[in-house]
Design a protein around this motif. Structure first.
Motif, mmCIF file in Angstrom:
data_model
loop_
_atom_site.group_PDB
_atom_site.id
_atom_site.type_symbol
_atom_site.label_atom_id
_atom_site.label_comp_id
_atom_site.label_asym_id
_atom_site.label_seq_id
_atom_site.Cartn_x
_atom_site.Cartn_y
_atom_site.Cartn_z
ATOM 1 N N SER A 3 1.736 -14.892 8.695
ATOM 2 C CA SER A 3 1.995 -16.001 9.481
ATOM 3 C C SER A 3 3.254 -16.861 9.071
ATOM 4 C CB SER A 3 0.602 -17.030 9.563
ATOM 5 O OG SER A 3 -0.355 -16.572 10.132
ATOM 6 N N GLN A 4 3.549 -16.828 7.509
ATOM 7 C CA GLN A 4 4.724 -17.507 7.026
ATOM 8 C C GLN A 4 5.878 -17.008 7.850
ATOM 9 O OE1 GLN A 4 3.624 -20.000 5.197
ATOM 10 N NE2 GLN A 4 1.588 -19.167 5.762
ATOM 11 N N LEU A 5 5.916 -15.688 8.226
ATOM 12 C CA LEU A 5 7.132 -15.218 8.687
ATOM 13 C C LEU A 5 6.749 -14.874 10.282
ATOM 14 C CD1 LEU A 5 7.942 -12.541 5.869
ATOM 15 C CD2 LEU A 5 8.980 -14.657 6.495
ATOM 16 N N SER A 6 5.813 -15.677 10.817
ATOM 17 C CA SER A 6 5.602 -15.665 12.461
ATOM 18 C C SER A 6 5.382 -14.338 12.827
ATOM 19 C CB SER A 6 6.490 -16.151 13.166
ATOM 20 O OG SER A 6 6.957 -17.490 12.530
ATOM 21 N N CYS A 60 7.997 -7.022 7.526
ATOM 22 C CA CYS A 60 8.622 -7.859 8.618
ATOM 23 C C CYS A 60 10.203 -7.281 8.510
ATOM 24 C CB CYS A 60 8.684 -9.075 8.111
ATOM 25 S SG CYS A 60 7.139 -9.820 8.490
ATOM 26 N N ASP A 105 -3.256 -12.449 7.079
ATOM 27 C CA ASP A 105 -2.887 -13.255 8.411
ATOM 28 C C ASP A 105 -2.194 -14.440 7.745
ATOM 29 O OD1 ASP A 105 -2.686 -13.904 11.095
ATOM 30 O OD2 ASP A 105 -4.114 -15.413 10.595
ATOM 31 N N ASN A 106 -2.534 -15.014 6.522
ATOM 32 C CA ASN A 106 -2.001 -16.266 5.929
ATOM 33 C C ASN A 106 -0.498 -15.920 5.450
ATOM 34 O OD1 ASN A 106 -1.728 -18.864 5.145
ATOM 35 N ND2 ASN A 106 -2.044 -18.027 2.953
ATOM 36 N N LEU A 107 -0.280 -14.627 4.946
ATOM 37 C CA LEU A 107 0.979 -14.202 4.393
ATOM 38 C C LEU A 107 1.818 -13.858 5.621
ATOM 39 C CD1 LEU A 107 -0.211 -12.133 1.407
ATOM 40 C CD2 LEU A 107 0.754 -14.424 1.308
ATOM 41 N N GLU A 161 7.016 -8.918 3.293
ATOM 42 C CA GLU A 161 8.458 -9.051 3.580
ATOM 43 C C GLU A 161 8.917 -7.815 4.076
ATOM 44 O OE1 GLU A 161 10.337 -11.146 0.146
ATOM 45 O OE2 GLU A 161 9.443 -12.898 0.603
ATOM 46 N N SER A 217 2.995 -10.374 -1.037
ATOM 47 C CA SER A 217 4.076 -11.185 -0.273
ATOM 48 C C SER A 217 5.467 -10.239 -0.148
ATOM 49 C CB SER A 217 4.564 -12.486 -1.381
ATOM 50 O OG SER A 217 3.357 -13.463 -1.273
#
Length: 496
Positions: A124-127, A68, A120-122, A65, A61
């Motif tokens: 996707s939380q931040l688009s 991103c 992809d799941n992680l 971050e 995670s």
């Protein structure tokens, strides 16, 4: 009627201060303030090394971050992610990594889908959209497939996507494997013309010795010559229990990447936010810059095609040449005549890549570049010297079968010319070359040095038939002559 004085023009608007120039790779054509960054994560950064092989969700995670945030600053990011086999072990509730190739490939097939789903799941939380790219050494060796991959990377990065790269272990075999994702990350960095390659590992930086075993090990902050650093540091680490790499593989990756103009950094994978301080050192105080090792890029990186020939192609064989042929290639042209060929190793077709290996007398390493003659008044002329007052290496011996490794790590820097301020000592005469020697051996006093790679114009059998002959005799011996050169587009390694 008096006229009023003209109004003063308004003061010009303040010019905004220019953004700092961050780009470091001259092959990268993007904005100077926007970087292309490749981040390599080993299996130890993805899953735990205990018997449970649990994904490190907190660390992953933090990496997401960080990526991103880099994207929000305008940078382009590629992730090279290991971990497919580790995730497969978790899914199948196995404790140890298997040794058999088929079982490892099966676990990679099981784990790869779950690994990319986790990423992809992680993200996707931040688009943040991602893409999966699976490569093999065969994809890189084929020029068309290589360029297709380069174009796909470029399009994905232009779309704002984060590509996540891994080796396609399911279809890779030992002969065409990258071997570890350190090498794959260096190849990826060269393909995308990256400015930085971050090799995230389980230590802060490169040390002179293993810091876990030697408390006196010293950190190495900057490396400008990887060949020299190998002489002063110990790289005898085997990597994690689930991974395949170690510090030596990271030096190999750094050598490949810096040759393509990529600044390479070794730093601790548990602290991904350190990337910000490393890529923008001007905005951080010296005390805030985290521990890491920086490998500075070559000042004149190889152009894309030359880099691909030297490092991307899988060499199908070897052509051993004498020192005179090596000098001719060094002088320019990148082409090899049959007269300079001593031996042909392996079976290959015309158009395939081959290693160029020099058969050299070891004394040449001490008294100058391979094959160069140096004045030696004290020694006087020696038998076989071509010019009075000069000494040269003895005539090149005939070679029997010789085994050479196909690993990238076998590439060794060539000798460097030594400045002579005083008359040199007498050159020791090497022992006589035996008329016959055992297979897989080089005569005493001689050595084989790989200096580069090129593309063969003839197949191995035909080159073996014309080796040592003048080019004018190729048609006489083979019945045809496609070229007077047996190898073309030779790319020599730096220092060769």
């Amino acid at each position: 009627m008096p006229t009023s004085p003209p109004a003063e023009p308004p003061p010009p608007a303040p010019t905004p201060s220019p953004l700092p120039r961050l780009r470091t790779n001259p092959r990268h054509a993007g904005p100077l303030q926007h970087l292309t960054i490749v981040i390599k994560l080993g299996t130890s950064s993805i899953v735990t090394e205990d018997a449970h092989h649990l994904p490190k969700i907190a660390l992953l995670s933090a990496i997401v971050e960080t990526v991103c945030h880099l994207r929000a600053l305008g940078h382009r990011v590629v992730i090279v992610s290991s971990g497919a086999i580790g995730i497969g072990l978790k899914r199948m509730e196995l404790v140890k990594r298997p040794k058999g190739l088929a079982k490892k490939q099966a676990l990679a097939a099981i784990g790869q889908g779950r690994l990319i789903a986790l990423w992809d799941n992680l993200f996707s939380q931040l688009s943040q959209p991602i893409a999966q790219i699976l490569l093999t050494r065969g994809d890189i060796s084929d020029r068309t497939r290589y360029l297709n991959a380069v174009n796909t990377f470029a399009e994905l990065l232009d779309m704002g996507v984060v590509p996540i790269v891994n080796e396609n272990d399911t279809v890779s075999v030992s002969e065409i494997k990258f071997g570890d994702n350190d090498t794959l990350s260096a190849v990826t960095a060269a393909m995308v013309h990256a400015d930085y390659l971050f090799l995230m590992t389980d230590v802060d930086c490169l040390y002179t010795d293993n810091p876990r075993k030697n408390p006196d090990a010293q950190p190495v902050k900057v490396v400008t010559d990887i060949g020299e650093i190998r002489k002063t540091v110990s790289t005898a680490t085997l990597g994690s229990a689930l991974g395949t790499g170690g510090m030596e593989t990271k030096l190999i990756a750094a050598e490949l990447a810096t040759g393509a103009g990529v600044t390479t950094v070794i730093t601790h994978g548990a602290h991904p936010t350190r990337i910000f301080s490393i890529v923008t050192p001007s905005t951080a105080s010296p005390s805030d810059i985290p521990p890491h090792t920086t490998f500075t890029p070559k000042p004149n990186p190889l152009r894309d095609r030359k880099w691909w020939i030297l490092h991307g192609l899988h060499a199908a064989g070897e052509i051993i040449i004498d020192a005179g042929a090596h000098r001719a290639v060094l002088r320019g042209g990148g082409r090899l005549l049959a007269a300079g060929v001593v031996k042909v190793q392996g079976v290959f077709a015309g158009g395939q890549a081959v290693k160029i290996v020099v058969l050299r007398w070891k004394g040449e390493a001490e008294y100058g570049r391979a094959g160069e003659c140096m004045p030696s008044p004290a020694a006087g002329p020696r038998s076989g010297a071509t010019t009075p007052g000069f000494v040269s290496s003895p005539s090149t011996p005939n070679l029997g079968p010789v085994q050479m490794t196909a690993s990238v790590s076998s590439l060794s820097d060539g000798p460097s010319a030594a400045a002579v301020e005083e008359p040199p000592l007498p050159v020791p005469t090497p022992p006589p070359v035996p008329a016959a020697h055992p297979p897989a051996a080089v005569p005493d006093g001689w050595e084989l040095i790989e200096v580069g790679r090129g593309l063969a114009n003839y197949n191995s059998a035909d080159i073996d038939r014309v080796k040592g002959l003048k080019s004018s005799r190729i048609t006489e011996v083979l019945g045809y002559a496609d070229s007077e050169h047996v190898v073309e587009q030779i790319v020599l390694r730096s220092g060769s």
